[in-house]
Motif scaffolding. Structure first.
Motif, mmCIF file in Angstrom:
data_model
loop_
_atom_site.group_PDB
_atom_site.id
_atom_site.type_symbol
_atom_site.label_atom_id
_atom_site.label_comp_id
_atom_site.label_asym_id
_atom_site.label_seq_id
_atom_site.Cartn_x
_atom_site.Cartn_y
_atom_site.Cartn_z
ATOM 1 N N ALA A 159 68.374 -19.686 -106.705
ATOM 2 C CA ALA A 159 69.565 -19.463 -107.526
ATOM 3 C C ALA A 159 69.371 -20.035 -108.929
ATOM 4 C CB ALA A 159 70.793 -20.088 -106.863
ATOM 5 N N THR A 160 68.691 -21.175 -109.010
ATOM 6 C CA THR A 160 68.433 -21.792 -110.309
ATOM 7 C C THR A 160 67.556 -20.890 -111.179
ATOM 8 O OG1 THR A 160 68.636 -24.007 -109.358
ATOM 9 C CG2 THR A 160 67.488 -23.821 -111.474
ATOM 10 N N ASP A 161 66.530 -20.290 -110.576
ATOM 11 C CA ASP A 161 65.662 -19.380 -111.334
ATOM 12 C C ASP A 161 66.439 -18.180 -111.852
ATOM 13 O OD1 ASP A 161 63.517 -21.018 -110.967
ATOM 14 O OD2 ASP A 161 62.586 -19.841 -109.379
ATOM 15 N N LEU A 162 67.327 -17.634 -111.018
ATOM 16 C CA LEU A 162 68.147 -16.506 -111.456
ATOM 17 C C LEU A 162 69.068 -16.913 -112.598
ATOM 18 C CD1 LEU A 162 69.107 -14.992 -107.975
ATOM 19 C CD2 LEU A 162 67.493 -14.039 -109.630
ATOM 20 N N LEU A 163 69.609 -18.122 -112.513
ATOM 21 C CA LEU A 163 70.479 -18.630 -113.568
ATOM 22 C C LEU A 163 69.724 -18.727 -114.885
ATOM 23 C CD1 LEU A 163 73.061 -20.023 -114.636
ATOM 24 C CD2 LEU A 163 72.121 -22.176 -113.775
ATOM 25 N N ILE A 164 68.504 -19.260 -114.851
ATOM 26 C CA ILE A 164 67.700 -19.392 -116.068
ATOM 27 C C ILE A 164 67.436 -18.018 -116.679
ATOM 28 C CG2 ILE A 164 65.437 -20.041 -116.966
ATOM 29 C CD1 ILE A 164 65.364 -22.262 -114.859
ATOM 30 N N ALA A 165 67.030 -17.056 -115.845
ATOM 31 C CA ALA A 165 66.679 -15.726 -116.352
ATOM 32 C C ALA A 165 67.868 -15.037 -116.996
ATOM 33 C CB ALA A 165 66.116 -14.869 -115.214
ATOM 34 N N ASP A 166 69.037 -15.090 -116.350
ATOM 35 C CA ASP A 166 70.200 -14.388 -116.909
ATOM 36 C C ASP A 166 70.800 -15.139 -118.099
ATOM 37 O OD1 ASP A 166 70.514 -11.924 -115.581
ATOM 38 O OD2 ASP A 166 71.162 -12.952 -113.772
ATOM 39 N N SER A 167 70.682 -16.458 -118.122
ATOM 40 C CA SER A 167 71.116 -17.206 -119.305
ATOM 41 C C SER A 167 70.286 -16.786 -120.506
ATOM 42 C CB SER A 167 70.967 -18.713 -119.060
ATOM 43 O OG SER A 167 71.790 -19.146 -117.999
ATOM 44 N N ASN A 168 68.991 -16.595 -120.283
ATOM 45 C CA ASN A 168 68.122 -16.141 -121.365
ATOM 46 C C ASN A 168 68.521 -14.758 -121.852
ATOM 47 O OD1 ASN A 168 65.389 -14.253 -121.607
ATOM 48 N ND2 ASN A 168 65.408 -16.023 -122.963
ATOM 49 N N ARG A 169 68.903 -13.860 -120.928
ATOM 50 C CA ARG A 169 69.310 -12.515 -121.332
ATOM 51 C C ARG A 169 70.556 -12.566 -122.219
ATOM 52 N NH1 ARG A 169 67.712 -11.409 -115.918
ATOM 53 N NH2 ARG A 169 65.961 -9.932 -115.826
ATOM 54 N N ASP A 229 63.197 -23.158 -126.882
ATOM 55 C CA ASP A 229 62.182 -23.724 -125.989
ATOM 56 C C ASP A 229 60.817 -23.224 -126.431
ATOM 57 O OD1 ASP A 229 60.442 -24.202 -123.730
ATOM 58 O OD2 ASP A 229 62.265 -24.593 -122.579
ATOM 59 N N VAL A 230 59.949 -24.150 -126.835
ATOM 60 C CA VAL A 230 58.681 -23.727 -127.421
ATOM 61 C C VAL A 230 57.672 -23.233 -126.396
ATOM 62 C CG1 VAL A 230 58.936 -25.279 -129.374
ATOM 63 C CG2 VAL A 230 57.714 -26.073 -127.361
ATOM 64 N N HIS A 231 57.918 -23.468 -125.114
ATOM 65 C CA HIS A 231 56.960 -23.070 -124.089
ATOM 66 C C HIS A 231 57.468 -21.954 -123.175
ATOM 67 C CE1 HIS A 231 54.269 -26.143 -125.264
ATOM 68 N NE2 HIS A 231 54.993 -27.158 -124.825
ATOM 69 N N MET A 232 58.785 -21.773 -123.044
ATOM 70 C CA MET A 232 59.327 -20.856 -122.052
ATOM 71 C C MET A 232 59.278 -19.418 -122.553
ATOM 72 S SD MET A 232 60.643 -21.342 -118.986
ATOM 73 C CE MET A 232 61.646 -22.823 -118.947
ATOM 74 N N LEU A 233 58.632 -18.563 -121.767
ATOM 75 C CA LEU A 233 58.530 -17.138 -122.093
ATOM 76 C C LEU A 233 59.009 -16.339 -120.885
ATOM 77 C CD1 LEU A 233 57.427 -14.828 -123.966
ATOM 78 C CD2 LEU A 233 55.257 -15.074 -122.754
ATOM 79 N N PHE A 234 59.909 -15.389 -121.115
ATOM 80 C CA PHE A 234 60.471 -14.556 -120.060
ATOM 81 C C PHE A 234 59.834 -13.170 -120.137
ATOM 82 C CE2 PHE A 234 63.460 -17.849 -120.884
ATOM 83 C CZ PHE A 234 64.069 -18.145 -119.670
ATOM 84 N N ILE A 235 59.298 -12.702 -118.996
ATOM 85 C CA ILE A 235 58.678 -11.374 -118.941
ATOM 86 C C ILE A 235 59.319 -10.600 -117.792
ATOM 87 C CG2 ILE A 235 56.525 -10.077 -118.775
ATOM 88 C CD1 ILE A 235 55.018 -12.666 -119.423
ATOM 89 N N GLU A 236 59.996 -9.506 -118.115
ATOM 90 C CA GLU A 236 60.596 -8.653 -117.091
ATOM 91 C C GLU A 236 59.643 -7.490 -116.821
ATOM 92 O OE1 GLU A 236 65.030 -7.426 -116.737
ATOM 93 O OE2 GLU A 236 64.011 -5.762 -117.741
ATOM 94 N N VAL A 237 59.344 -7.254 -115.542
ATOM 95 C CA VAL A 237 58.345 -6.258 -115.154
ATOM 96 C C VAL A 237 58.953 -5.280 -114.156
ATOM 97 C CG1 VAL A 237 56.088 -5.904 -114.074
ATOM 98 C CG2 VAL A 237 56.479 -7.908 -115.534
ATOM 99 N N SER A 238 58.632 -4.006 -114.343
ATOM 100 C CA SER A 238 59.027 -2.960 -113.401
ATOM 101 C C SER A 238 57.807 -2.557 -112.586
ATOM 102 C CB SER A 238 59.580 -1.756 -114.157
ATOM 103 O OG SER A 238 59.879 -0.693 -113.266
#
Length: 476
Positions: free
Chosen positions: A180-190, A40-49
């Motif tokens: 739930a969909t957002d969580l699915l996207i994030a963990d699929s990326n992981r 995906d050329v636009h999707m960027l995942f940023i995990e923040v603490s």
């Protein structure tokens, strides 16, 4: 605490810099970043603490600069084959029509086939699915066409909005909400990121997760093809076995209108399991019933809400305490297992048990330095079950139950009967080892457990009631 922000960034370098500055200004710490142009050329995942207030502030400020994808409709991707005359400029009217509808072309393939026609396949991302029929009606006036099915693991049809299309498909299949969909996207990326580090094709990740969701859906209702067996035991006991197409086996000991369950399968099949249970036991709702868990994996403990007494080991109790306090359970403390486990909980509608229902299996025997060691004893209507605990090779909190009177070993997943899998079980059980890299927390320890257990209780003398697959009977 941590939160993953799923961002849409047309200019990855500049947009990431702006997002990073916002996170730093608010006081957050970036702990993970994932970007894969091939997916995906636009999707960027940023995990923040950060603390909860800081995370909410970061969300607001990222949304203000247009980074957050939360409000963007997922749309759909279709693949259309157009049959055009093999002449100059025949493709232009089709391209002009696509442009007039403002659809994005995500895939295109055409080649001559020694005829007077050219078949051209075009993948289209349609932000407003309501326009699909109007477009196809207009296109049909230009040339013959057909909608094609496709395998996402083989063709990259949408490399700009792939995550959205993938999640929309799974969410539609299993009726998931937006959060739930957002969580699915994030963990699929992981998962994809972990597998990408092992040089695995990223699209295989999504293909496997998609299959997981599709198989769960395909077994709903009358398609829940569980095998049900019954065996008479000594002293008036009856053993019932429910072997589902996916999820753990359920064993039920019955005597004097009392039931003792050993494991209970996925939560999403509650209605299907209750139909079977009411067929086996017409007075099921009024009967005394308890359950013993061989280990706290969610495919073994999805229906714990049906029981007032749930017998677990100390580690099993601690696992559920983590879950009830919104902390990572033992599986999720393993970074390779965590994304798959969270996705499994999400897709199977798992909820942790009420802590008040848990009953600790008390230690009454001295712990041995062995892969599987004595723990204690459970009694059910005069039947003695010896309890042994494993060393955590497959899962922390695992126990084995041994019924010496009837020569039965309830082994959980320390021993599974792979050769006894049905076609459906074999297909489903092939998914987890790939997505988790291994179903065991420690495969070497798991092997030690299995070998030690089968040496102590020989399969030549004992019947193994395995966590998955048919009964493993002694050879006759």
């Amino acid at each position: 605490m941590k939160r993953t922000y799923i961002t849409q960034m047309p200019d990855k370098a500049g947009a990431f810099l702006r997002a990073s500055r916002i996170i730093a200004e608010v006081g957050g710490n970036i702990t993970r970043v994932s970007y894969n142009k091939a997916v995906d050329v636009h999707m960027l995942f940023i995990e923040v603490s950060a603390d909860a207030e800081q995370l909410d502030t970061i969300s607001e400020r990222l949304n203000e600069i247009g980074c957050m994808m939360n409000d963007r409709a997922p749309g759909q991707t279709i693949l259309v084959e157009f049959r055009l005359p093999n002449v100059t400029s025949a493709m232009l009217p089709v391209l002009e029509l696509i442009d007039s509808f403002h659809f994005n072309i995500t895939y295109i393939s055409a080649q001559e086939n020694d005829t007077d026609f050219l078949n051209i396949k075009i993948g289209l991302y349609i932000q407003d699915p309501g326009k699909t029929k109007e477009f196809l009606d207009s296109a049909a006036n230009l040339c013959a066409l057909k909608i094609l099915n496709y395998d996402k693991s083989q063709k990259i049809l949408d490399n700009t909005v792939f995550y959205l299309s993938f999640a929309n498909q799974v969410s539609s299949t299993l009726r998931l909400g937006r959060d739930a969909t957002d969580l699915l996207i994030a963990d699929s990326n992981r998962i994809m990121q972990h597998l990408d580090e092992r040089n695995e094709a990223p699209y295989k990740t999504f293909s496997y997760i998609g299959r997981f969701a599709e198989m769960l859906h395909s077994f709903e209702g009358s398609a829940f093809c569980a095998k049900v067996h019954r065996r008479s035991l000594a002293n008036g006991f009856t053993l019932h076995m429910i072997e589902p197409p996916c999820g753990s086996n359920t064993y039920i000991l019955e005597k004097n209108a009392h039931l003792l369950f050993i494991d209970c399968g996925f939560a999403c099949f509650k209605a299907e399991m209750l139909e079977i249970l009411h067929g086996l036991f017409p007075d099921f709702d009024a009967m005394e019933k308890s359950i013993v868990l061989t280990h706290p994996d969610i495919d073994h403990c999805g229906l714990l809400s049906l029981f007032e007494r749930v017998y677990v080991s100390e580690d099993g109790r601690l696992n559920f305490a983590f879950e009830n306090n919104s902390l990572p359970d033992f599986r999720e403390q393993n970074k390779l297992h965590a994304p798959y486990c969270r996705i499994s909980k999400l897709l199977t509608k798992y909820t942790p048990p009420d802590m008040d229902t848990l009953r600790l299996i008390e230690r009454t025997r001295e712990k041995e330095d062995a892969p599987v060691s004595p723990l204690g004893t459970l009694y059910f209507q005069g039947l003695t079950l010896d309890v042994f605990e494993g060393n955590g090779g497959h899962a922390k909190g695992e126990v084995v139950l041994v019924d010496e009177k009837n020569r039965l070993v309830y082994s959980g997943d320390i021993v599974v009967n792979i050769r006894g899998f049905s076609k459906e079980q074999a297909a489903f059980n092939a998914l987890a080892p790939y997505l988790m890299t291994s179903v065991n927390l420690d495969s070497a320890l798991a092997t030690e457990e299995r070998v030690y257990l089968q040496n102590k209780f020989s399969p030549k003398a004992y019947t193994y009631c395995c966590g998955h697959g048919a009964l493993l009977e002694p050879a006759t």
